[in-house]
Design a protein around this motif. Structure first.
Motif, PDB file in Angstrom:
ATOM      1  N   ARG A   1       0.893  -1.072   0.427  1.00 26.49           N
ATOM      2  CA  ARG A   1       0.068   0.399   0.390  1.00 26.49           C
ATOM      3  C   ARG A   1       1.238   1.331   0.499  1.00 26.49           C
ATOM      4  O   ARG A   1       0.764   2.370  -0.571  1.00 26.49           O
ATOM      5  CB  ARG A   1      -1.312  -0.199   1.346  1.00 26.49           C
ATOM      6  CG  ARG A   1      -2.397  -0.520   1.461  1.00 26.49           C
ATOM      7  CD  ARG A   1      -3.694  -0.586   2.375  1.00 26.49           C
ATOM      8  NE  ARG A   1      -2.648  -1.279   3.166  1.00 26.49           N
ATOM      9  CZ  ARG A   1      -2.568  -2.043   3.793  1.00 26.49           C
ATOM     10  NH1 ARG A   1      -2.796  -2.446   3.485  1.00 26.49           N
ATOM     11  NH2 ARG A   1      -2.093  -2.033   5.437  1.00 26.49           N
ATOM     12  N   GLU A   2       2.152   1.463   0.731  1.00 27.70           N
ATOM     13  CA  GLU A   2       2.822   1.858   1.124  1.00 27.70           C
ATOM     14  C   GLU A   2       3.387   2.547  -0.248  1.00 27.70           C
ATOM     15  O   GLU A   2       3.410   3.682  -1.185  1.00 27.70           O
ATOM     16  CB  GLU A   2       4.155   1.748   1.587  1.00 27.70           C
ATOM     17  CG  GLU A   2       4.699   3.412   2.176  1.00 27.70           C
ATOM     18  CD  GLU A   2       6.056   2.796   3.062  1.00 27.70           C
ATOM     19  OE1 GLU A   2       7.133   3.060   3.050  1.00 27.70           O
ATOM     20  OE2 GLU A   2       5.754   1.765   4.341  1.00 27.70           O
TER      21      GLU A   2
ATOM     22  N   SER B   1       2.252   1.676  -3.447  1.00 27.25           N
ATOM     23  CA  SER B   1       1.535   2.210  -4.244  1.00 27.25           C
ATOM     24  C   SER B   1       0.787   4.074  -3.855  1.00 27.25           C
ATOM     25  O   SER B   1       0.722   4.339  -5.424  1.00 27.25           O
ATOM     26  CB  SER B   1       0.341   1.396  -4.646  1.00 27.25           C
ATOM     27  OG  SER B   1      -0.793   1.481  -5.164  1.00 27.25           O
ATOM     28  N   GLU B   2       1.155   4.160  -2.402  1.00 24.57           N
ATOM     29  CA  GLU B   2       0.407   5.589  -2.350  1.00 24.57           C
ATOM     30  C   GLU B   2       1.945   6.381  -3.096  1.00 24.57           C
ATOM     31  O   GLU B   2       1.447   7.067  -3.655  1.00 24.57           O
ATOM     32  CB  GLU B   2       0.239   5.828  -1.300  1.00 24.57           C
ATOM     33  CG  GLU B   2      -1.382   4.902  -0.792  1.00 24.57           C
ATOM     34  CD  GLU B   2      -1.217   4.925   1.026  1.00 24.57           C
ATOM     35  OE1 GLU B   2      -0.040   5.872   1.771  1.00 24.57           O
ATOM     36  OE2 GLU B   2      -1.972   4.890   1.595  1.00 24.57           O
ATOM     37  N   GLU B   3       2.763   5.846  -2.848  1.00 27.83           N
ATOM     38  CA  GLU B   3       3.848   6.400  -3.617  1.00 27.83           C
ATOM     39  C   GLU B   3       4.382   6.723  -5.341  1.00 27.83           C
ATOM     40  O   GLU B   3       4.552   8.141  -5.597  1.00 27.83           O
ATOM     41  CB  GLU B   3       5.314   6.319  -2.879  1.00 27.83           C
ATOM     42  CG  GLU B   3       5.457   6.147  -1.459  1.00 27.83           C
ATOM     43  CD  GLU B   3       6.791   5.344  -1.189  1.00 27.83           C
ATOM     44  OE1 GLU B   3       7.490   4.882  -1.890  1.00 27.83           O
ATOM     45  OE2 GLU B   3       6.970   5.645   0.475  1.00 27.83           O
TER      46      GLU B   3
ATOM     47  N   LEU C   1       1.437   6.776  -7.314  1.00 26.46           N
ATOM     48  CA  LEU C   1       0.570   6.915  -7.172  1.00 26.46           C
ATOM     49  C   LEU C   1       0.902   8.919  -7.218  1.00 26.46           C
ATOM     50  O   LEU C   1       0.314   9.500  -8.289  1.00 26.46           O
ATOM     51  CB  LEU C   1      -0.675   6.884  -6.782  1.00 26.46           C
ATOM     52  CG  LEU C   1      -1.625   5.242  -7.042  1.00 26.46           C
ATOM     53  CD1 LEU C   1      -2.302   5.042  -6.443  1.00 26.46           C
ATOM     54  CD2 LEU C   1      -2.432   5.285  -9.010  1.00 26.46           C
ATOM     55  N   SER C   2       1.395   9.206  -6.022  1.00 28.63           N
ATOM     56  CA  SER C   2       1.830  10.305  -5.700  1.00 28.63           C
ATOM     57  C   SER C   2       2.662  10.808  -6.874  1.00 28.63           C
ATOM     58  O   SER C   2       2.129  12.294  -7.548  1.00 28.63           O
ATOM     59  CB  SER C   2       2.527  10.586  -4.507  1.00 28.63           C
ATOM     60  OG  SER C   2       3.026  11.969  -4.289  1.00 28.63           O
ATOM     61  N   ALA C   3       3.680  10.043  -7.331  1.00 26.53           N
ATOM     62  CA  ALA C   3       4.090  10.597  -8.223  1.00 26.53           C
ATOM     63  C   ALA C   3       4.083  10.275  -9.610  1.00 26.53           C
ATOM     64  O   ALA C   3       4.117  11.492 -10.254  1.00 26.53           O
ATOM     65  CB  ALA C   3       5.717   9.404  -8.228  1.00 26.53           C
TER      66      ALA C   3
ATOM     67  N   ASP D   1       0.610  11.484 -10.015  1.00 25.78           N
ATOM     68  CA  ASP D   1       0.160  13.078  -9.645  1.00 25.78           C
ATOM     69  C   ASP D   1       1.027  14.338 -10.088  1.00 25.78           C
ATOM     70  O   ASP D   1       0.723  15.599 -10.958  1.00 25.78           O
ATOM     71  CB  ASP D   1      -0.257  12.701  -8.237  1.00 25.78           C
ATOM     72  CG  ASP D   1      -2.065  11.752  -8.248  1.00 25.78           C
ATOM     73  OD1 ASP D   1      -2.231  11.696  -9.708  1.00 25.78           O
ATOM     74  OD2 ASP D   1      -2.261  11.561  -7.108  1.00 25.78           O
ATOM     75  N   GLU D   2       1.738  14.639  -9.549  1.00 24.84           N
ATOM     76  CA  GLU D   2       3.269  15.256  -9.625  1.00 24.84           C
ATOM     77  C   GLU D   2       3.424  15.227 -11.309  1.00 24.84           C
ATOM     78  O   GLU D   2       3.459  16.109 -11.311  1.00 24.84           O
ATOM     79  CB  GLU D   2       4.439  14.857  -9.177  1.00 24.84           C
ATOM     80  CG  GLU D   2       4.467  14.754  -7.559  1.00 24.84           C
ATOM     81  CD  GLU D   2       5.567  15.284  -6.560  1.00 24.84           C
ATOM     82  OE1 GLU D   2       6.478  14.996  -7.116  1.00 24.84           O
ATOM     83  OE2 GLU D   2       5.355  14.259  -5.683  1.00 24.84           O
TER      84      GLU D   2
ATOM     85  N   ASN E   1       1.442  14.264 -13.955  1.00 26.49           N
ATOM     86  CA  ASN E   1       0.694  14.979 -14.540  1.00 26.49           C
ATOM     87  C   ASN E   1       0.057  16.560 -14.191  1.00 26.49           C
ATOM     88  O   ASN E   1      -0.469  16.716 -15.448  1.00 26.49           O
ATOM     89  CB  ASN E   1      -0.322  14.079 -13.949  1.00 26.49           C
ATOM     90  CG  ASN E   1      -0.295  12.449 -14.884  1.00 26.49           C
ATOM     91  OD1 ASN E   1      -0.213  12.539 -15.833  1.00 26.49           O
ATOM     92  ND2 ASN E   1      -1.370  11.663 -13.765  1.00 26.49           N
TER      93      ASN E   1
END
Length: 77
Positions: free
Chosen positions: A60-61, A63-65, A67-69, A71-72, A74
């Motif tokens: 999960r950690e 995956s969140e990292e 997705l955050s990357a 998002d940045e 994008n």
């Protein structure tokens, strides 16, 4: 005159010396082995569940990292 009978060796429970027979000792050893195997199995299952919990938390950690990357990246467009 009356005869006295001893039942000390009957049914494989005691040898003539009053000690447990080999058969009883082997049965007890087998029962103890089963108990130890069950305990080892329970420990294994508990450790495996804990490892799976840790793996899921780390996944999960990551995956969140990720997705955050994403998002940045994008947001830079």
């Amino acid at each position: 005159m009356m005869k006295h009978f001893s039942c000390a060796g009957e049914f494989g429970t005691k040898a003539g010396s009053g000690l447990p027979s080999q058969e009883v000792m082997e049965r007890n050893d087998a029962s103890a082995k089963v108990v130890r195997l069950r305990e080892a199995g329970h420990r294994f299952e508990a450790q495996l569940r804990e490892l799976e919990r840790q793996f899921d938390a780390k996944a999960r950690e990551l995956s969140e990292e990720f997705l955050s990357a994403v998002d940045e990246l994008n947001g830079e467009e």
